[in-house]
Write a protein that holds these residues in place. Structure first.
Motif, short mmCIF file in Angstrom:
data_model
loop_
_atom_site.label_atom_id
_atom_site.label_comp_id
_atom_site.label_asym_id
_atom_site.label_seq_id
_atom_site.Cartn_x
_atom_site.Cartn_y
_atom_site.Cartn_z
N LYS A 6 85.80 -57.45 16.34
CA LYS A 6 85.23 -56.73 17.49
C LYS A 6 84.18 -57.61 18.16
O LYS A 6 83.25 -58.10 17.51
CB LYS A 6 84.60 -55.41 17.03
CG LYS A 6 85.60 -54.45 16.41
CD LYS A 6 84.93 -53.17 15.94
CE LYS A 6 85.95 -52.24 15.28
NZ LYS A 6 85.32 -51.00 14.77
N LEU A 8 81.21 -57.64 20.68
CA LEU A 8 80.24 -56.70 21.26
C LEU A 8 79.45 -57.35 22.38
O LEU A 8 79.28 -58.57 22.41
CB LEU A 8 79.30 -56.18 20.16
CG LEU A 8 79.86 -55.18 19.13
CD1 LEU A 8 80.59 -54.02 19.79
CD2 LEU A 8 80.74 -55.86 18.11
N GLU A 9 78.93 -56.51 23.26
CA GLU A 9 78.26 -57.00 24.46
C GLU A 9 76.99 -57.78 24.14
O GLU A 9 76.69 -58.80 24.76
CB GLU A 9 77.92 -55.81 25.37
CG GLU A 9 77.27 -56.19 26.68
CD GLU A 9 77.02 -54.98 27.58
OE1 GLU A 9 76.22 -55.12 28.52
OE2 GLU A 9 77.61 -53.91 27.32
N GLN A 13 74.31 -53.88 20.55
CA GLN A 13 75.58 -53.20 20.33
C GLN A 13 76.21 -53.59 19.00
O GLN A 13 76.84 -52.77 18.33
CB GLN A 13 76.54 -53.51 21.48
CG GLN A 13 76.14 -52.90 22.81
CD GLN A 13 76.04 -51.39 22.74
OE1 GLN A 13 76.96 -50.73 22.25
NE2 GLN A 13 74.93 -50.82 23.21
N LEU A 14 76.02 -54.85 18.61
CA LEU A 14 76.53 -55.31 17.31
C LEU A 14 75.89 -54.51 16.18
O LEU A 14 76.58 -54.04 15.27
CB LEU A 14 76.27 -56.80 17.14
CG LEU A 14 76.79 -57.47 15.86
CD1 LEU A 14 77.15 -58.93 16.13
CD2 LEU A 14 75.76 -57.43 14.74
N LYS A 16 74.46 -51.58 16.38
CA LYS A 16 74.88 -50.18 16.47
C LYS A 16 76.26 -50.00 15.82
O LYS A 16 76.49 -49.04 15.07
CB LYS A 16 74.92 -49.72 17.92
CG LYS A 16 75.30 -48.26 18.10
CD LYS A 16 75.29 -47.86 19.56
CE LYS A 16 75.58 -46.37 19.72
NZ LYS A 16 76.91 -46.00 19.18
N GLN A 17 77.17 -50.92 16.11
CA GLN A 17 78.51 -50.84 15.52
C GLN A 17 78.44 -51.00 14.01
O GLN A 17 79.11 -50.29 13.26
CB GLN A 17 79.40 -51.93 16.13
CG GLN A 17 80.84 -51.91 15.66
CD GLN A 17 81.61 -50.73 16.20
OE1 GLN A 17 81.58 -50.44 17.39
NE2 GLN A 17 82.30 -50.01 15.33
N LEU A 229 82.15 -58.52 13.25
CA LEU A 229 81.40 -58.02 14.40
C LEU A 229 80.70 -59.21 15.04
O LEU A 229 79.86 -59.86 14.42
CB LEU A 229 80.39 -56.96 13.96
CG LEU A 229 80.98 -55.76 13.21
CD1 LEU A 229 79.86 -54.74 12.90
CD2 LEU A 229 82.11 -55.10 13.97
N THR A 231 78.97 -61.28 18.61
CA THR A 231 78.39 -61.26 19.95
C THR A 231 77.90 -62.67 20.30
O THR A 231 77.53 -63.44 19.42
CB THR A 231 77.24 -60.25 20.06
OG1 THR A 231 76.86 -60.11 21.43
CG2 THR A 231 76.01 -60.68 19.27
#
Length: 235
Positions: A6, A8-9, A13-14, A16-17, A229, A231
């Motif tokens: 994934k 992430l922005e 956000q990373l 949070k995920q 995860l 970014t």
């Protein structure tokens, strides 16, 4: 192995995920096995995750916390992974002291301390020599050189297949670390990777063919879930 990647922005956000996945895995483990065993990563990236976890409504009596690796320094040393996690999370919640399982680094003999923690894990999980326990959740980072935990490129630790804990080596400095087969026995492994400085290594780790000894994160292929995860990079 079930692999998910994934992008992430941003780091917020990373985290949070990661928090969402961690909470789901904690709840699942407690529901199915009445406890959750989690191994933490060091470094700067996971700290905000730990700060969020401490504010969650979790039955701390059922959480057992370990570390995937540790620098060979005192637990109050600024570089200690244990110190960071305690400050950000563990000292802020009512988790029983006996549920926290740091790697000991005080004997002056890294090999002896590695064997001691190996024995502790075998006793806790009730596994014999030659068997590997399954952690519910292992958090990992990745360095710009492709290392993870304290499994550094072209070091002897990468080849250890008969132990749970071994001695890693970072520029001549010893560290204690989970072995590759221990990590790969996990029910879920989450890599948290942030920053453009990881791009070159990530490309090698994700390549269909590559050099595992040069990019140790390639060796992480758990029997359960593998979640990347990311970014600040491209995939």
């Amino acid at each position: 192995m079930e692999k998910q990647v994934k992008l992430l922005e941003d780091k917020e956000q990373l985290i949070k995920q990661a928090l969402d996945i961690c909470l789901a895995k904690i709840q699942e483990a407690i529901r199915e096995r009445n406890q959750c065993t989690i191994a933490l990563a060091g470094g700067n990236t996971p700290r905000p995750l730990y700060e969020f976890i401490k504010n969650q409504n979790i039955d701390w009596d059922k959480i057992h916390v370990f570390w995937g690796d540790e620098r060979y320094v005192a637990p109050d040393h600024p570089d200690s992974n244990q110190k960071m996690a305690r400050e950000a999370w563990l000292d802020q919640v009512t988790i029983p002291a006996t549920n926290v399982h740091p790697m000991e680094t005080g004997s002056g003999d890294p090999e002896a301390d590695a064997l001691k923690h190996d024995a502790h894990l075998r006793d806790f999980f009730q596994v014999s020599t030659g068997e590997f326990p399954s952690f519910d959740l292992i958090l990992l980072g990745m360095g710009g050189d492709g290392h993870t935990a304290s499994l550094f490129p072209h070091t002897n630790a990468l080849k250890v297949s008969d132990r749970l804990i071994t001695v890693g080596n970072k520029d001549g400095q010893p560290r204690l670390t989970f072995t590759v087969p221990l990590i790969n026995q996990a029910r879920c492994v989450i890599f948290l990777v942030a920053g453009a400085d990881k791009q070159a290594a990530l490309d090698e780790v994700f390549a269909e063919k590559g050099d595992d000894m040069n990019y140790p994160s390639r060796l992480i292929q758990p029997k359960g879930e593998l979640q990347w995860l990311l970014t600040g990079v491209n995939i």
